[in-house]
Motif scaffolding. Structure first.
Motif, short mmCIF file in Angstrom:
data_model
loop_
_atom_site.label_atom_id
_atom_site.label_comp_id
_atom_site.label_asym_id
_atom_site.label_seq_id
_atom_site.Cartn_x
_atom_site.Cartn_y
_atom_site.Cartn_z
N GLY A 98 0.77 -1.04 0.16
CA GLY A 98 0.09 -0.10 -0.09
C GLY A 98 0.78 1.30 0.03
O GLY A 98 1.94 1.44 0.64
N ASP A 99 0.40 2.41 -0.64
CA ASP A 99 1.05 3.57 -0.85
C ASP A 99 0.30 4.51 0.30
O ASP A 99 -0.65 4.38 1.08
CB ASP A 99 1.36 4.05 -1.96
N GLY A 123 4.40 3.05 0.87
CA GLY A 123 3.91 4.25 1.65
C GLY A 123 4.96 4.62 2.51
O GLY A 123 5.88 5.22 2.35
N TYR A 124 4.57 4.42 3.89
CA TYR A 124 5.73 4.72 4.95
C TYR A 124 6.24 3.44 5.40
O TYR A 124 5.73 2.15 5.26
CB TYR A 124 4.68 5.37 6.30
N GLY A 125 7.38 3.67 6.04
CA GLY A 125 7.99 2.60 6.71
C GLY A 125 7.63 2.12 8.08
O GLY A 125 6.83 1.27 8.34
N ILE A 126 8.13 3.03 9.20
CA ILE A 126 7.62 2.76 10.29
C ILE A 126 6.98 4.19 11.03
O ILE A 126 7.46 5.25 10.77
CB ILE A 126 8.95 2.34 11.31
N ILE A 127 6.13 4.09 11.71
CA ILE A 127 5.06 5.09 12.29
C ILE A 127 5.03 4.88 13.68
O ILE A 127 4.76 3.73 14.08
CB ILE A 127 3.95 5.15 11.61
N LEU A 128 5.30 5.73 14.49
CA LEU A 128 5.11 5.83 16.11
C LEU A 128 4.34 7.07 16.40
O LEU A 128 4.34 7.98 15.83
CB LEU A 128 6.50 5.83 16.78
N ARG A 129 3.00 6.39 16.99
CA ARG A 129 2.22 7.51 17.65
C ARG A 129 1.78 7.14 19.29
O ARG A 129 1.53 6.26 19.70
CB ARG A 129 0.92 7.29 16.70
N GLY A 130 2.40 8.52 19.97
CA GLY A 130 2.30 8.23 21.44
C GLY A 130 2.95 7.08 21.80
O GLY A 130 2.54 6.50 22.89
N ALA A 131 4.00 6.61 21.23
CA ALA A 131 5.02 5.60 21.63
C ALA A 131 6.26 5.96 22.33
O ALA A 131 7.09 6.68 21.31
CB ALA A 131 5.13 4.74 20.33
N GLN A 149 2.00 -1.86 -11.06
CA GLN A 149 1.13 -0.61 -10.41
C GLN A 149 1.90 0.41 -10.73
O GLN A 149 3.33 0.68 -10.38
CB GLN A 149 0.96 -0.76 -8.77
N ALA A 150 1.35 1.83 -10.93
CA ALA A 150 1.86 3.05 -11.15
C ALA A 150 2.52 3.58 -9.87
O ALA A 150 2.10 3.17 -8.67
CB ALA A 150 1.03 4.02 -11.48
N PRO A 151 3.42 4.23 -9.61
CA PRO A 151 3.94 4.87 -8.39
C PRO A 151 3.03 5.61 -7.72
O PRO A 151 2.31 6.63 -8.24
CB PRO A 151 5.37 5.75 -8.74
N GLY A 152 2.77 5.33 -6.22
CA GLY A 152 1.85 6.22 -5.75
C GLY A 152 2.38 7.31 -4.83
O GLY A 152 3.45 7.92 -5.27
N THR A 153 1.98 7.51 -3.66
CA THR A 153 2.33 8.77 -2.72
C THR A 153 3.39 8.01 -1.82
O THR A 153 2.94 7.32 -1.03
CB THR A 153 1.10 9.33 -2.00
#
Length: 437
Positions: A98-99, A123-131, A149-153
């Motif tokens: 997913g992108d 899309g993103y690699g690693i996301i931390l929220r309130g961690a 697939q075409a390049p996404g965001t």
């Protein structure tokens, strides 16, 4: 012994360690049921093979892939979501198709360790929220486009928000949006990471008391974008070859206060160090080498700027609307000083002339005359408001800042080659002139 979905679970003599084995190599196995049956505190060692996500980890587990496990996630959800404190994820390959806002790993818990992972994400690699109190170490994070697939965001490699006390160390991040993005996060350590082909290698927004140290950034738009921060240390970094964009800088400092920018090397960038609306900072012992503009100040006041070395920059420094900056003891290789007392510093100050910068800000077409004889003459004639120019009152006669050995040697080689070419040219001209006579 319990057989489940072509997976054999074996509980060895040491309780709390679970080994998943005998996985079919021709068919991927869903990982979530294996996690669901594990007990809190277990060490789950996955057998070689391919597993399917997404998965949610809501109990304290250590999951190891021994480098021979791949987790595939074709859904729009995150491949792995961690909701429990103390989880450790080690030695796995993760592919997130997913992108946009999707991520390979999302962490919403404290003291989580992510290490020795290889992540390919659209899309993103690693996301931390309130961690808080996490460790992200020795991971490889790269951009990925699913076949057909075409390049996404693209997202960020490592993205923190409201996550304090995190250690981000020894990671390599390439071809994403921002390598490491920190926002509203205190006491973070970003150390020894390698960042290539990104928008911002490191992007700091509204952080306090953090360390950006010993990182390498190359071929990004900007090596480090530091904005809205206080009490931050930016030290020992190397930001090179940020020059492919009109807005490229080695280090960009905007609204930065009471921070230290020391012992960095910025080389071959469009602008080495750019500082705007920043005050009470210490810029010291930096090597500013072969940039188009060495340093550029705009509305920067009350900063300490000393013991920096400027070598082979096209424009060494520009300063506009910047006053009360204490500049002393910097080395400017194009400045012809005079040391009457033989103390190592020039008795003649070095003032940063704002003429060219003010001229092109009013009419950018004047950039065509950069370093032309006429522009140089007009710049030398311009003395309006000289008492307010940023001035180094005791510039060094010799470079004493600890430049890398290869930098000093290559600079010396360039000078020697230059003199040899000049000598050969003179000999050739004389020789041809004699022949004509």
């Amino acid at each position: 012994m319990l057989i489940l979905m072509n997976v054999v679970w074996i509980v060895p003599l040491n309780p709390g360690i679970v080994i998943a084995s005998s996985i079919s190599q021709t068919e991927a196995i869903a990982l979530q049921p294996i996690i669901d049956q594990a007990q809190t505190g277990d060490v789950l060692v996955l057998a070689p093979g391919t597993y399917l996500g997404p998965v949610v980890i809501d109990k304290r587990l250590t999951i190891r892939g021994e480098g021979v496990v791949t987790l595939l996630n074709h859904s729009a959800d995150s491949a792995i979501q961690i909701n429990s404190n103390g989880v450790k994820l080690q030695e796995m390959n993760i592919q997130q198709d997913g992108d946009g806002e999707s991520a390979a790993i999302v962490v919403r818990a404290d003291q989580v360790t992510l290490e020795d992972l290889v992540i390919h994400t659209g899309g993103y690699g690693i996301i931390l929220r309130g961690a808080n109190g996490g460790v992200i170490r020795n991971n490889i994070i790269r951009w990925f486009i699913p076949k057909g697939q075409a390049p996404g965001t693209r997202g960020n490699g490592i993205d923190l928000y409201n996550s304090h006390g995190t250690k981000i160390m020894e990671n390599e991040i390439t071809y994403l949006r921002d390598g490491i993005y920190l926002e509203n996060s205190r006491n973070t350590v970003v150390d020894q990471n390698k960042l290539y082909y990104l928008r911002y290698g490191i992007h700091c927004m509204y952080i306090d008391g953090s360390y950006v140290t010993n990182n390498i950034g190359e071929y990004n738009i900007t090596g480090a974008m530091v904005m809205g921060v206080t009490n931050v240390v930016v030290s020992g970094n190397s930001f090179r070859k940020q020059n492919q964009n009109v807005h490229s800088q080695g280090i960009l400092l905007y609204d930065v206060h009471t921070s230290s920018i020391v012992n960095n090397t910025v080389e071959g960038n469009r602008v080495g160090i750019y500082m705007e609306q920043s005050s009470d900072n210490d810029l010291r012992d930096n090597i500013i080498l072969r940039n188009f503009i060495g340093v550029q100040f705009l509305g920067a006041e009350g900063n300490q700027f000393q013991s920096n070395g400027f070598i082979a920059n096209v424009i060494e420094a520009e300063a506009t609307d910047s006053k009360d900056n204490k500049m002393n003891g910097n080395f400017w290789d194009s400045f012809q000083g005079l040391d009457v007392t033989n103390v190592g510093t020039s008795d003649i100050p070095y003032a940063i002339n704002p003429f060219y910068q003010q001229l092109i800000s009013n009419n950018s077409a004047y950039q065509l005359f950069f370093q032309s004889p006429g522009m140089t003459f007009l710049s030398d004639m311009f003395t309006n408001g000289k008492e307010e120019w940023s001035t180094d009152h005791a510039p060094l006669m010799k470079l004493t800042t600890g430049a890398p050995a290869e930098t000093a040697s290559s600079y010396g080689i360039v000078m020697v080659v230059g003199w040899l070419l000049l000598f050969l040219s003179a000999v050739t001209i004389i020789y041809l002139g004699v022949l004509r006579i």
